[in-house]
Design a protein around this motif. Structure first.
Motif, PDB file in Angstrom:
ATOM      1  N   GLN A 248       0.660  -1.285   0.177  1.00  0.00           N
ATOM      2  CA  GLN A 248       0.090   0.060  -0.086  1.00  0.00           C
ATOM      3  C   GLN A 248       0.867   1.180   0.007  1.00  0.00           C
ATOM      4  N   LEU A 249       2.055   1.272   0.332  1.00  0.00           N
ATOM      5  CA  LEU A 249       3.022   2.409   0.435  1.00  0.00           C
ATOM      6  C   LEU A 249       3.905   2.436  -0.644  1.00  0.00           C
ATOM      7  N   PRO A 250       3.999   3.411  -1.749  1.00  0.00           N
ATOM      8  CA  PRO A 250       5.114   3.296  -2.686  1.00  0.00           C
ATOM      9  C   PRO A 250       6.101   3.874  -2.075  1.00  0.00           C
ATOM     10  N   SER A 251       7.483   3.558  -2.899  1.00  0.00           N
ATOM     11  CA  SER A 251       8.869   3.856  -2.255  1.00  0.00           C
ATOM     12  C   SER A 251       8.969   5.432  -2.166  1.00  0.00           C
ATOM     13  N   VAL A 252       8.180   6.229  -2.804  1.00  0.00           N
ATOM     14  CA  VAL A 252       8.367   7.642  -2.532  1.00  0.00           C
ATOM     15  C   VAL A 252       7.392   7.970  -1.081  1.00  0.00           C
ATOM     16  N   HIS A 253       6.759   7.146  -0.677  1.00  0.00           N
ATOM     17  CA  HIS A 253       5.963   7.728   0.546  1.00  0.00           C
ATOM     18  C   HIS A 253       7.013   7.620   1.657  1.00  0.00           C
ATOM     19  N   PRO A 254       6.788   8.910   2.587  1.00  0.00           N
ATOM     20  CA  PRO A 254       7.673   9.006   3.575  1.00  0.00           C
ATOM     21  C   PRO A 254       7.387   8.096   4.550  1.00  0.00           C
ATOM     22  N   LEU A 255       6.267   7.105   4.589  1.00  0.00           N
ATOM     23  CA  LEU A 255       6.052   6.202   5.880  1.00  0.00           C
ATOM     24  C   LEU A 255       6.819   4.853   5.292  1.00  0.00           C
ATOM     25  N   PHE A 256       6.688   4.799   4.090  1.00  0.00           N
ATOM     26  CA  PHE A 256       7.456   3.423   3.437  1.00  0.00           C
ATOM     27  C   PHE A 256       8.978   3.564   3.751  1.00  0.00           C
ATOM     28  N   LYS A 257       9.516   4.829   3.759  1.00  0.00           N
ATOM     29  CA  LYS A 257      10.871   4.980   4.067  1.00  0.00           C
ATOM     30  C   LYS A 257      11.098   4.879   5.573  1.00  0.00           C
ATOM     31  N   LEU A 258      10.191   5.478   6.278  1.00  0.00           N
ATOM     32  CA  LEU A 258      10.352   5.164   7.705  1.00  0.00           C
ATOM     33  C   LEU A 258      10.306   3.780   8.190  1.00  0.00           C
ATOM     34  N   ILE A 259       9.276   3.070   7.553  1.00  0.00           N
ATOM     35  CA  ILE A 259       9.087   1.667   8.256  1.00  0.00           C
ATOM     36  C   ILE A 259      10.111   0.680   7.701  1.00  0.00           C
ATOM     37  N   LEU A 260      10.608   0.720   6.380  1.00  0.00           N
ATOM     38  CA  LEU A 260      11.309  -0.161   5.619  1.00  0.00           C
ATOM     39  C   LEU A 260      12.235  -0.800   6.414  1.00  0.00           C
ATOM     40  N   PRO A 261      13.180  -0.137   7.102  1.00  0.00           N
ATOM     41  CA  PRO A 261      14.497  -0.489   7.888  1.00  0.00           C
ATOM     42  C   PRO A 261      13.877  -1.485   9.074  1.00  0.00           C
ATOM     43  N   HIS A 262      12.530  -1.297   9.259  1.00  0.00           N
ATOM     44  CA  HIS A 262      12.049  -2.032  10.656  1.00  0.00           C
ATOM     45  C   HIS A 262      11.370  -3.264  10.190  1.00  0.00           C
ATOM     46  N   VAL A 263      11.348  -3.482   8.984  1.00  0.00           N
ATOM     47  CA  VAL A 263      10.697  -4.739   8.597  1.00  0.00           C
ATOM     48  C   VAL A 263      11.617  -5.538   7.689  1.00  0.00           C
ATOM     49  N   LYS A 264      12.844  -5.251   7.375  1.00  0.00           N
ATOM     50  CA  LYS A 264      14.062  -5.792   6.799  1.00  0.00           C
ATOM     51  C   LYS A 264      14.380  -7.236   7.187  1.00  0.00           C
ATOM     52  N   PHE A 265      13.966  -8.037   6.494  1.00  0.00           N
ATOM     53  CA  PHE A 265      14.230  -9.715   6.311  1.00  0.00           C
ATOM     54  C   PHE A 265      13.250 -10.275   7.445  1.00  0.00           C
ATOM     55  N   THR A 266      12.255  -9.365   7.816  1.00  0.00           N
ATOM     56  CA  THR A 266      11.379 -10.006   8.788  1.00  0.00           C
ATOM     57  C   THR A 266      10.363 -11.027   7.880  1.00  0.00           C
TER      58      THR A 266
ATOM     59  N   ALA B 155       7.425  11.274  15.537  1.00  0.00           N
ATOM     60  CA  ALA B 155       6.782  12.515  15.723  1.00  0.00           C
ATOM     61  C   ALA B 155       7.590  13.663  14.667  1.00  0.00           C
ATOM     62  N   ASP B 156       8.797  13.763  14.987  1.00  0.00           N
ATOM     63  CA  ASP B 156       9.977  14.696  14.247  1.00  0.00           C
ATOM     64  C   ASP B 156       9.532  14.347  12.635  1.00  0.00           C
ATOM     65  N   VAL B 157       9.698  13.180  12.201  1.00  0.00           N
ATOM     66  CA  VAL B 157       9.425  12.739  10.877  1.00  0.00           C
ATOM     67  C   VAL B 157       8.140  13.176  10.349  1.00  0.00           C
ATOM     68  N   VAL B 158       7.091  12.617  11.061  1.00  0.00           N
ATOM     69  CA  VAL B 158       5.643  12.928  10.693  1.00  0.00           C
ATOM     70  C   VAL B 158       5.410  14.542  10.461  1.00  0.00           C
TER      71      VAL B 158
ATOM     72  N   THR C 251      16.399  11.599   1.583  1.00  0.00           N
ATOM     73  CA  THR C 251      17.600  12.764   1.417  1.00  0.00           C
ATOM     74  C   THR C 251      17.407  13.878   2.017  1.00  0.00           C
ATOM     75  N   GLU C 252      16.255  14.311   2.901  1.00  0.00           N
ATOM     76  CA  GLU C 252      15.820  15.668   3.166  1.00  0.00           C
ATOM     77  C   GLU C 252      16.735  15.816   4.342  1.00  0.00           C
ATOM     78  N   LYS C 253      17.392  16.907   4.499  1.00  0.00           N
ATOM     79  CA  LYS C 253      18.087  17.303   5.504  1.00  0.00           C
ATOM     80  C   LYS C 253      17.423  17.390   6.911  1.00  0.00           C
ATOM     81  N   GLN C 254      16.170  17.680   6.876  1.00  0.00           N
ATOM     82  CA  GLN C 254      15.350  17.732   8.087  1.00  0.00           C
ATOM     83  C   GLN C 254      15.270  16.261   8.777  1.00  0.00           C
ATOM     84  N   VAL C 255      14.983  15.322   7.732  1.00  0.00           N
ATOM     85  CA  VAL C 255      14.751  13.812   8.109  1.00  0.00           C
ATOM     86  C   VAL C 255      16.224  13.396   8.825  1.00  0.00           C
TER      87      VAL C 255
END
Length: 685
Positions: free
Chosen positions: A397-415, A498-501, A638-642
């Motif tokens: 449901q979340l494309p690669s460009v979505h910020p939540l995809f980028k946020l969650i992805l490292p936390h489901v790696k290899f699961t 919260a900072d990322v959201v 890639t954003e400096k804020q994140v």
């Protein structure tokens, strides 16, 4: 003639190179470049698995190419990568691509994917975007097409009735290449368990099923060579009541016990039974009201089928109730144990004042029950299977460009990969789980099915779960380090989320109108968890606060919660009498009959002890090149804020690590499972 310079990084994966043709095309708002050949057979610029001289590890390979075009391409929207077969299909791993424009600007296109078969991958630049941020039909179409393709790859499947849904793949090799382990050999449970037994020098016992140990000291034959601080301390003190009680707080299953204000009707403990254990000159009723009584109830094991896969060994399960008392030293100690849920003359209440071996065997039965609930419910269901649901829904449901995809992805790696491997070798019919565990042969399936009926979203919210069990007061339970460390890590994760959201969602309305976010949440609840009405999992997210909590649950469950219940298994379960995976004699039906011989005959035989030891050793090891909480080496953002939010997150985690390290100094039983430097990002073991 405008010149674009393209830098390609092949990452640090083994076999990152290829012997196929690799082409690249730049797609801009004003036009496209011609296909550029990046790599071709016999002229392999992308060296296969190149090894760094310094570290001995595979290193990233970086190559640069010039792309000449007749006219300026405008804003670079996509980078297309194609692979064409030369002789045999040869997978290629691309980390990222950087494009330098004629104006001197650098644009990064994260990839971190395998290019397989004769397929095309279309990359967007690293800036995260919500659906509302895409204005042109071209980028909207790309977003939609990516999800359509992913939904064909990542399909839901029911592995067992009553389980959360899982990935539709029968074996690790059937998974999409991007979520497979780099080396399947590294996660082969049979190989790893066998190697563990060899490394622990216990393989000579592994086939000695039905052969009992001689006495408690005999267990040291498979223990002494692998002793460490905690496991050795457990071996020395496991029979003591304080050690038994301590494990409910800070062992590898610190989520079971809760405050008891009223005794269950099926646990008729009287004041006369326990008054000699109460230290405050109060009755049991008064101690209950004062909040000094706790209970561990293993009702979920009631009438679960015991393992009967080995006709030569009858195995047994029990569903005990254990009453715990907070004494004047603020230690939790057991004062009464009933080994079955239905009180009767043949189901006596064992007391700490009973004969030594009666009381010891009662405690052993509780420890065995705790082991089963830990493995199947606290560990398998509430971290592995739940994280897989989040992972599958994310890919769907979340494309690669979505910020939540980028946020969650490292936390489901290899699961998804580790769970698929577990279904293939570990918890399947005739799997490794059947070899040594009394819940093997189907009992573990029954446990998950029962636990699913009581699984709630609020129980995954760490502070709420702690409060609901009545164990949130530091004054009442000053030595509950699982709670104290868990709260700190939860708050750090929530602050980071919260900072990322905040960077992407400026209002509750933005949350409500994010159709991809809403589809993700709905997919988790309606499909992954089968729309269980009583679970409390939301089908929609309405506010920024709700979103922050939801994402904190996703990240915390996959990282900290899994670490808390996984990596202490060898410490607490390697001394077999402290956590027996099976029992070979039924629970005693009367007092005064238990002897040391009966206890030894009840405990696992030599063969099952060795398989158990190999399992808890293998499960307690970190992965090679483990990435711990907050370590995001794949830069999807890639954003400096994140990036600044990530730096702040790491700083908070480092502070928590230092506090835990300082507290643990000189402790005989240090608690470090929730130290951020020991919390992997995801469930991968």
């Amino acid at each position: 003639m405008p010149l674009y310079t393209v830098t390609v990084s092949t990452g640090s994966q083994w076999f990152a190179g290829t012997d196929d043709y690799i082409y690249m095309t730049l797609v801009g708002s004003e036009g496209c470049s011609e296909k550029t050949l990046l790599d071709k057979p016999l002229y392999n610029d992308f060296e296969r698995g190149a090894v760094s001289v310094q570290s001995g590890c595979p290193r990233a390979e970086v190559d640069t190419y010039d792309v000449n075009v007749l006219e300026d391409l405008g804003e670079i929207l996509f980078v297309k990568i194609e692979k064409r077969k030369y002789w045999m299909h040869d997978d290629w791993y691309c980390k990222y691509i950087t494009v330098k424009t004629p104006a001197g600007d650098y644009i990064e296109f994260p990839c971190y994917r395998w290019v397989t078969d004769e397929k095309e991958i279309v990359l967007r630049d690293g800036k995260a975007r919500l659906p509302r941020d895409d204005k042109t039909q071209l980028v909207k179409q790309h977003r939609r097409k990516e999800l359509e393709e992913r939904q064909k790859l990542y399909r839901w499947k029911e592995w067992h009735p009553g389980f959360p849904l899982s990935i539709d793949a029968n074996a690790h090799k059937d998974l999409p290449r991007d979520i497979q382990f780099d080396s399947e050999k590294g996660v082969d449970f049979i190989l790893n368990y066998t190697k563990a037994m060899e490394n622990l020098y216990v393989n000579r016992f592994m086939h000695m099923f039905q052969s009992s140990w001689s006495d408690f000291a005999d267990f040291e034959k498979i223990f002494v060579r692998i002793s460490n601080t905690i496991s050795e301390y457990v071996m020395q003190h496991w029979q003591e009541d304080f050690m038994f009680g301590y494990q409910f707080l800070n062992g590898c299953n610190p989520v079971i016990f809760k405050k008891c204000s009223t005794l269950p009707t099926n646990f008729p403990v009287t004041n006369e039974m326990v008054e000699s254990c109460l230290e405050r000159n109060m009755t049991l009723e008064e101690e209950l009201k004062e909040g000094n009584i706790y209970i561990a109830n293993f009702e979920i094991l009631h009438e679960v089928s015991a393992n009967c896969t080995d006709p030569c060994t009858i195995q047994y399960l029990a569903a005990p109730l254990c009453l715990l008392y907070k004494n004047l030293e603020n230690k939790i100690i057991p004062i009464a144990i009933q080994l079955g849920q239905i009180p009767s003359e043949t189901n006596p209440i064992f007391l700490s004042t009973d004969a030594k071996y009666d009381w010891l065997l009662a405690k052993i039965w509780v420890r065995s029950a705790d082991f089963h609930v830990h493995q199947t419910v606290s560990h398998l269901l509430r971290t592995h299977l739940i994280s897989e649901v989040f992972g599958i829904a994310m890919y769907r449901q979340l494309p690669s460009v979505h910020p939540l995809f980028k946020l969650i992805l490292p936390h489901v790696k290899f699961t998804i990969a580790i769970n698929t491997k577990a279904r293939e070798q570990l918890i399947c019919e005739c799997g490794l789980f059947d070899k040594a565990n009394a819940t093997g042969g189907g009992g573990h399936v029954q446990l998950v099915q029962r636990a699913m009926k009581n699984l709630t979203f609020s129980s995954l919210c760490f502070p709420e779960e702690i409060k609901n069990r009545g164990v949130d007061s530091k004054e009442d339970l000053p030595y509950y380090y699982y709670r104290d460390d868990g709260i700190k890590v939860w708050e750090a994760v929530k602050s980071f989320v919260a900072d990322v959201v905040e960077i992407y969602y400026d209002s509750d309305e933005t949350v409500q109108t994010d159709v991809e976010l809403q589809a993700f949440v709905k997919d988790v609840c309606v499909f992954g968890l089968k729309d269980n009405e009583h679970s409390g999992f939301p089908k929609t997210i309405s506010t920024i606060d709700q979103l922050n909590e939801y994402l904190t649950v996703v990240v915390f469950t996959a990282s900290a919660q899994h670490a808390a219940v996984n990596f202490g298994q060898y410490d607490w379960c390697s001394w077999i009498p402290n956590s027996p995976p099976t029992m070979r004699r039924p629970p005693p039906e009367e007092k005064g009959m238990v002897t040391i011989e009966y206890i030894i005959e009840s405990l696992p035989d030599r063969g099952r002890s060795c398989w158990h030891l190999g399992a808890v050793w293998a499960l307690s090891q970190f992965q090679e090149n483990e990435l711990f909480l907050g370590m995001y080496t794949d830069e999807h953002f890639t954003e400096k804020q994140v990036k600044q939010a990530t730096v702040n997150f790491r700083k908070k985690l480092d502070e928590i690590t230092s506090l835990i390290k300082e507290r643990n100094k000189n402790k005989k039983l240090p608690y470090y499972y929730l130290s951020p430097d020991r919390i992997p990002n995801s469930v991968a073991v």
